[in-house]
Write a protein that holds these residues in place. Structure first.
Motif, PDB file in Angstrom:
ATOM      1  N   GLY A  60    -104.333   6.871 -28.189  1.00 56.70           N
ATOM      2  CA  GLY A  60    -104.213   5.442 -28.468  1.00 56.70           C
ATOM      3  C   GLY A  60    -104.229   5.166 -29.957  1.00 56.70           C
ATOM      4  N   PRO A  65    -105.779  -2.644 -26.806  1.00 53.75           N
ATOM      5  CA  PRO A  65    -106.559  -2.356 -25.598  1.00 53.75           C
ATOM      6  C   PRO A  65    -108.038  -2.085 -25.839  1.00 53.75           C
ATOM      7  CG  PRO A  65    -105.311  -0.417 -26.226  1.00 53.75           C
ATOM      8  CD  PRO A  65    -104.970  -1.484 -27.225  1.00 53.75           C
ATOM      9  N   SER A  83    -109.183   3.046 -27.827  1.00 49.39           N
ATOM     10  CA  SER A  83    -107.798   2.646 -27.598  1.00 49.39           C
ATOM     11  C   SER A  83    -107.185   3.471 -26.476  1.00 49.39           C
ATOM     12  CB  SER A  83    -106.991   2.814 -28.885  1.00 49.39           C
ATOM     13  OG  SER A  83    -105.646   2.443 -28.697  1.00 49.39           O
ATOM     14  N   TYR A  87    -106.012   1.807 -22.644  1.00 45.63           N
ATOM     15  CA  TYR A  87    -104.718   1.834 -21.963  1.00 45.63           C
ATOM     16  C   TYR A  87    -104.881   2.128 -20.472  1.00 45.63           C
ATOM     17  CZ  TYR A  87    -101.907   1.480 -26.214  1.00 45.63           C
ATOM     18  OH  TYR A  87    -101.304   1.030 -27.365  1.00 45.63           O
ATOM     19  N   SER A  92    -101.640  -0.562 -19.338  1.00 47.58           N
ATOM     20  CA  SER A  92    -100.630  -1.152 -20.220  1.00 47.58           C
ATOM     21  C   SER A  92     -99.783  -0.111 -20.953  1.00 47.58           C
ATOM     22  CB  SER A  92    -101.313  -2.070 -21.249  1.00 47.58           C
ATOM     23  OG  SER A  92    -102.329  -1.381 -21.944  1.00 47.58           O
ATOM     24  N   CYS A  93     -99.969   1.164 -20.627  1.00 49.11           N
ATOM     25  CA  CYS A  93     -99.184   2.225 -21.264  1.00 49.11           C
ATOM     26  C   CYS A  93     -98.321   2.907 -20.208  1.00 49.11           C
ATOM     27  CB  CYS A  93    -100.094   3.250 -21.939  1.00 49.11           C
ATOM     28  SG  CYS A  93     -99.204   4.682 -22.596  1.00 49.11           S
TER      29      CYS A  93
END
Length: 384
Positions: A60, A65, A83, A87, A92-93
């Motif tokens: 990340g 995030p 980070s 995610y 969200s990744c």
């Protein structure tokens, strides 16, 4: 003379290829091709490639995030860890979502414990990384650990990783690393034909491209065009810019604020010693047994989690000379204790060897301390 539109055309192509690659990854998943997510440079992606799996980098590098991650993780933890975990929490990744398995390793305590929680979201395998690089004592155990990793990947993919498949994967990724090094070595020129922030963006984006052959061809084309001056016009002002080497923690798109501040202050980051830069510019020996060669090369990665970490000082000495740098900025993410402690030794080494003081910056991904960092960078550049 190169066309003034060449640089923008190549960057547009890179953007388009990135978008197409994501669609291709989604189709590959629909077709049943497995994907394996990696968090660290110590984990050999060649083993995944040899089994026909798609390797995906997952570290990340964005602040977005982190807030969600802090509902579970402590706030005083490294932003890279938060980070990365964020995610997973926020889904969200797309690369995390597409990974059938996550590969971690025992680099630092924060990551080790984070991986335990990450296993709630995805299957996670953690490689037991030695804490020193004394090959006589630890290499056999690390070689056995990579053998275990190979067996896990074979079970996931249903593909036997033969010597031939592994050698081919090593050769492919050697060529990709060589192409990346071509771009990073542009920083040896004075003035550097490629801004550090732009180089960083390129290295970041190509990491997610699934088609390695096309990636290599694109990297070679970018390097050739940059060498012609397509990305930056040379001027008297450019020649006066101080040349900075960035060492320490990895940086990527979203966590590059220090690089941008340096550029805004009138200097250039011409070299990245970190694992998002020159630490990945290695070549694996194709003449050796492939598993032995992988074990030796990946164990030699000069990260501060190793104690002692002689390789980092050797690499710094080489790069400071080769890139003709005027100064060194040592970047540490907050709560990254290994890099924070090692900063003292790095500064002492560079002062003794080159008569040059470093600037040690400790920060996170947020923008709240941007002006404080700018003041320190300006003062450092004036001192140089």
């Amino acid at each position: 003379m190169p066309s003034p539109n060449t640089a923008s055309t190549l960057m547009n192509r890179l953007q388009k290829i990135s978008e197409e690659s994501l669609l291709a990854l989604e189709q590959a998943k629909l077709d049943g091709r497995p994907a394996i997510g990696f968090y660290c440079l110590y984990s050999p992606v060649e083993i995944a490639v040899a089994a026909g799996a798609i390797p995906l980098p997952l570290c990340g590098t964005r602040n977005d995030p982190i807030e969600a991650a802090e509902t579970i993780l402590p706030r005083n933890l490294c932003p890279l860890i938060k980070s990365s975990f964020g995610y997973a929490v926020t889904d969200s990744c797309p690369f995390f979502r597409m990974s059938d398995m996550i590969i971690g390793d025992t680099t630092c305590d924060g990551k080790k414990k984070m991986f335990e929680l990450l296993a709630r979201y995805k299957p996670v395998e953690v490689l037991q990384l030695p804490q020193n690089q004394d090959t006589a004592t630890v290499l056999p155990a690390w070689r056995a650990e990579l053998g275990r990793f190979k067996n896990i990947v074979e079970q996931l993919t249903g593909v036997e990783i033969t010597r031939e498949r592994l050698v081919a994967a090593i050769d492919l990724l050697n060529r990709q690393r060589k192409a990346k090094k071509m771009i990073m070595d542009l920083g040896k020129q004075d003035p550097a034909p490629l801004q550090g922030s732009l180089m960083l963006e390129m290295m970041f984006r190509v990491g997610y491209l699934a088609d390695k052959e096309n990636t290599i061809a694109l990297l070679q084309e970018i390097a050739e065009e940059a060498a012609k001056g397509s990305f930056r016009t040379e001027s008297a002002q450019d020649r006066k810019r101080k040349r900075i080497l960035l060492t320490g923690v990895p940086v990527g798109v979203g966590s590059e604020k220090v690089v941008k501040i340096v550029e805004q202050c009138g200097a250039d980051v011409v070299a990245f010693e970190n694992c998002s830069g020159y630490k990945q510019a290695f070549q694996i020996d194709l003449e050796k047994d492939p598993m032995d060669a992988l074990a030796e090369q990946y164990l030699s990665t000069p990260c501060s989690v190793m104690s002692p970490n002689h390789g980092r000082f050797a690499l710094l000495e080489e790069m400071i000379s080769d890139f003709s740098v005027d100064g060194v900025i040592d970047l540490t993410w907050q709560a990254c204790h290994t890099y924070n402690v090692e900063a003292f030794s790095v500064n002492a080494f560079i002062q003794e060897r080159f008569g040059m003081s470093t600037l040690h910056l400790e920060t996170d991904y947020a923008e709240s301390d941007t002006e404080q960092i700018r003041v320190r960078v300006e003062a450092y550049l004036e001192m140089l």
